[in-house]
Write a protein that holds these residues in place. Structure first.
Motif, PDB file in Angstrom:
ATOM      1  N   UNK A 164     -46.599  72.502 -61.728  1.00 31.03           N
ATOM      2  CA  UNK A 164     -47.972  72.810 -62.119  1.00 31.03           C
ATOM      3  C   UNK A 164     -48.292  74.247 -61.704  1.00 31.03           C
ATOM      4  N   UNK A 165     -49.250  74.838 -62.404  1.00 31.20           N
ATOM      5  CA  UNK A 165     -49.728  76.177 -62.049  1.00 31.20           C
ATOM      6  C   UNK A 165     -51.199  76.299 -62.407  1.00 31.20           C
ATOM      7  N   UNK A 193     -47.117  78.725 -67.465  1.00 27.12           N
ATOM      8  CA  UNK A 193     -48.462  78.603 -68.009  1.00 27.12           C
ATOM      9  C   UNK A 193     -49.350  77.733 -67.125  1.00 27.12           C
ATOM     10  N   UNK A 194     -50.647  77.772 -67.383  1.00 27.25           N
ATOM     11  CA  UNK A 194     -51.635  77.163 -66.492  1.00 27.25           C
ATOM     12  C   UNK A 194     -51.992  75.740 -66.899  1.00 27.25           C
ATOM     13  N   UNK A 195     -52.207  74.885 -65.880  1.00 18.75           N
ATOM     14  CA  UNK A 195     -52.802  73.566 -66.134  1.00 18.75           C
ATOM     15  C   UNK A 195     -54.141  73.715 -66.835  1.00 18.75           C
ATOM     16  N   UNK A 250     -51.067  72.911 -70.107  1.00 23.51           N
ATOM     17  CA  UNK A 250     -50.166  71.802 -69.836  1.00 23.51           C
ATOM     18  C   UNK A 250     -49.448  72.002 -68.520  1.00 23.51           C
ATOM     19  N   UNK A 251     -48.182  71.609 -68.485  1.00 19.22           N
ATOM     20  CA  UNK A 251     -47.377  71.715 -67.269  1.00 19.22           C
ATOM     21  C   UNK A 251     -45.910  71.844 -67.665  1.00 19.22           C
ATOM     22  N   UNK A 252     -45.085  72.226 -66.688  1.00 16.99           N
ATOM     23  CA  UNK A 252     -43.653  72.390 -66.936  1.00 16.99           C
ATOM     24  C   UNK A 252     -42.869  71.338 -66.162  1.00 16.99           C
ATOM     25  N   UNK A 267     -38.720  72.819 -69.388  1.00 20.20           N
ATOM     26  CA  UNK A 267     -39.466  72.397 -70.577  1.00 20.20           C
ATOM     27  C   UNK A 267     -40.952  72.580 -70.317  1.00 20.20           C
ATOM     28  N   UNK A 268     -41.690  72.866 -71.391  1.00 17.40           N
ATOM     29  CA  UNK A 268     -43.150  72.954 -71.329  1.00 17.40           C
ATOM     30  C   UNK A 268     -43.735  71.741 -72.036  1.00 17.40           C
TER      31      UNK A 268
END
Length: 528
Positions: free
Chosen positions: A137-138, A346-348, A374-376, A389-390
């Protein structure tokens, strides 16, 4: 190892014990948090105060210098699990109190009496020869309880009971400056029942702290050390605060590291096996946008020198609310045998929980580069191999032009016989400079698409809709579209005859094989 040994010798020499804390790392078989007579100590476990690193002896005993305000932690070894704390997060750390209250707005670290004895219970787990799966998560970055509800419903709830991950990471900006939200967002994340580790971001600082040394007191009170390590069978994780607080200066922070962090790395990294993946997690990216000085070059080069001899290194960063893969080389101070891969996640919250709300009341929050929020995930195999994966937070099952891997844009109608000046665009969310993206029309030959540096037309449309709307379409409008690092274009033919034509796009993802999406456009006859 030499540094760790020296630290232990210093502590056991005459007179030094009065300035030291000690304890035991033990196998807590009955899970009561206490070392009972039949529960052995665990030898060789690294324990640290964020600067010094020592190893437990044959009986699981350790000793470290003791100082007010330090966060003491055990580096969880592979094959063991840390117990859950009252908040549901792994309790692998303990906080030494301050001698007097900090006076920080959000409380900081409480004051009290130093603890001279701190034990760390661990639990031995069954050894499974399987790939490691990690949720990454970010920037969940809620600024209110409303945003925490978005995070809960959009990111966390769809994963409950469905993820195979055995570890989770959050790469900073856990909240958006309001540190009173820490307990609530921690409870939402902990509901996944996955051991979860947190990195500090620039919005996680006590901004009223007078210096960088005190800027993460409240973060550490809730989430533990800001620089630490965690060991799994397939990978070693080193998580680092890389935000330097500069009160009264412009900018108010810069990317970099402290001397105590380098002391920790210099003591710990020589003990890390080189046959497994070494994962570093930070908040501020180590690469810099063109024309911007966002990270201290000397600190980056000093870190890279410590990592140079590791053959398998992956770097995670966050902060930008876009998504990008960067490969460090000599131009950024990296001199390893292979380029160093930095995945800027990318951002949550995407674009800060902005945009038009869907039927469930959750904002669209597409990021400025066209990546959906989303999340990775990270999957680690043997010998340092990994796959990324994203996962977009929401997908429409009835829209083949938007998949988990990419989103397409094409005009609906073109004039038959017109000059082919209009194209289909593919935003490949995990795309890199070397990604092969191809398209075909009506089942014809596959043709390469050209990588372009421009804004995603899908987000440009949202910008126009916001501009021409007579009323607000959401609490905050979508972000202004910016050039994407993963956008491809292919010209659409106009000589195929009137009617509808099918467009297929495929992208060769280096970790997920071929990914497909489809759309269509129509050619119409027209007279001047």
């Amino acid at each position: 190892m030499r540094r760790a040994a020296v630290a232990m010798l210093w502590l056991v020499c005459g007179g030094a014990l009065a300035q030291a804390q000690s304890g035991v790392v033990f196998d807590d078989g009955n899970r009561n948090g206490l070392q009972d007579p039949r529960e052995p100590g665990i030898a060789g476990v690294a324990v640290s105060n964020g600067r010094d690193v020592v190893r437990t002896d044959a009986g699981g005993r350790y000793a470290l210098p003791m100082a007010a305000g330090q966060t003491i932690f055990a580096i969880k070894p592979a094959g063991y699990r840390a117990p859950d704390g009252a908040d549901g997060l792994p309790a692998f750390w303990r906080q030494q109190p301050l001698q007097r209250a900090s006076g920080l707005r959000y409380g900081g670290i409480p004051s009290g009496v130093l603890r001279s004895h701190i034990d760390f219970p661990l639990r031995k787990t069954e050894t499974v020869d399987a790939d490691l799966e990690v949720l990454v998560f970010a920037d969940p970055q809620p600024k209110s309880r409303t945003d925490i509800d978005y995070y809960r419903r959009d990111i966390v709830e769809p994963l409950r009971g469905k993820t195979r991950a055995t570890l989770g990471l959050s790469l900073g900006d856990i909240v958006d400056d309001d540190l009173s939200l820490y307990p609530e967002i921690a409870a939402v994340t902990a509901s996944l029942r996955v051991p979860w580790l947190h990195v500090a971001g620039n919005h996680d600082m006590d901004i009223d702290a007078k210096d960088d040394a005190d800027a993460l007191q409240t973060f550490r009170h809730h989430f533990g050390p800001d620089t630490f390590a965690w060991e799994e069978t397939r990978a070693t994780f080193v998580l680092l605060d890389d935000v330097i607080h500069q009160p009264g200066a412009k900018p108010a922070y810069v990317g970099g590291f402290r001397d105590d962090q380098f002391a920790f790395l210099e003591a710990y990294l020589p003990t890390v096996p080189k046959d497994r993946l070494l994962v570093l997690g930070v908040h501020v990216p180590l690469f810099e946008p063109a024309g911007k000085d966002t990270f201290r070059d000397a600190d980056r080069e000093r870190l890279f020198a410590l990592l140079r001899d590791f053959p398998h290194v992956l770097l995670f960063s966050a902060h930008n609310h876009t998504q990008q893969h960067w490969f460090h080389n000599a131009g950024t101070g990296w001199h390893g045998a292979q380029p160093l891969h930095e995945y800027n996640v990318g951002a949550n919250c995407g674009a800060f929980w902005s945009g038009v709300q869907d039927a469930d009341g959750i904002p669209d929050s597409t990021m400025a580069d066209g990546t959906p929020n989303g999340y990775a995930t990270l999957k680690v195999s043997r010998d340092g191999r990994y796959a990324l994966a994203w996962h977009p937070a929401r997908l429409r099952d009835d829209d083949p032009a938007s998949t988990s891997a990419m989103a397409l844009h094409a005009p609906k109608v073109l004039r038959e016989g017109a000059y082919p000046a209009w194209g289909v665009y593919a935003n490949v969310f995990m795309g890199r400079d070397d990604t092969r993206v191809e398209y075909r029309v009506d089942g014809g030959d596959w043709k390469p698409m050209a990588k372009v540096s421009q804004a995603d037309p899908r987000l440009l449309l949202e910008n126009v809709r916001d501009d021409v709307a007579d009323a607000l379409r959401g609490y905050n409008r979508s972000p202004e579209a910016k050039p994407s690092a993963h956008l491809w274009r292919g010209a659409l033919p106009t000589d195929l005859g009137a009617g509808e034509h099918q467009v297929e796009v495929r992208a060769l993802d280096p970790w997920q094989d071929l990914q497909h999406a489809g759309t269509h456009y129509r050619l119409m006859e027209a007279q001047p």
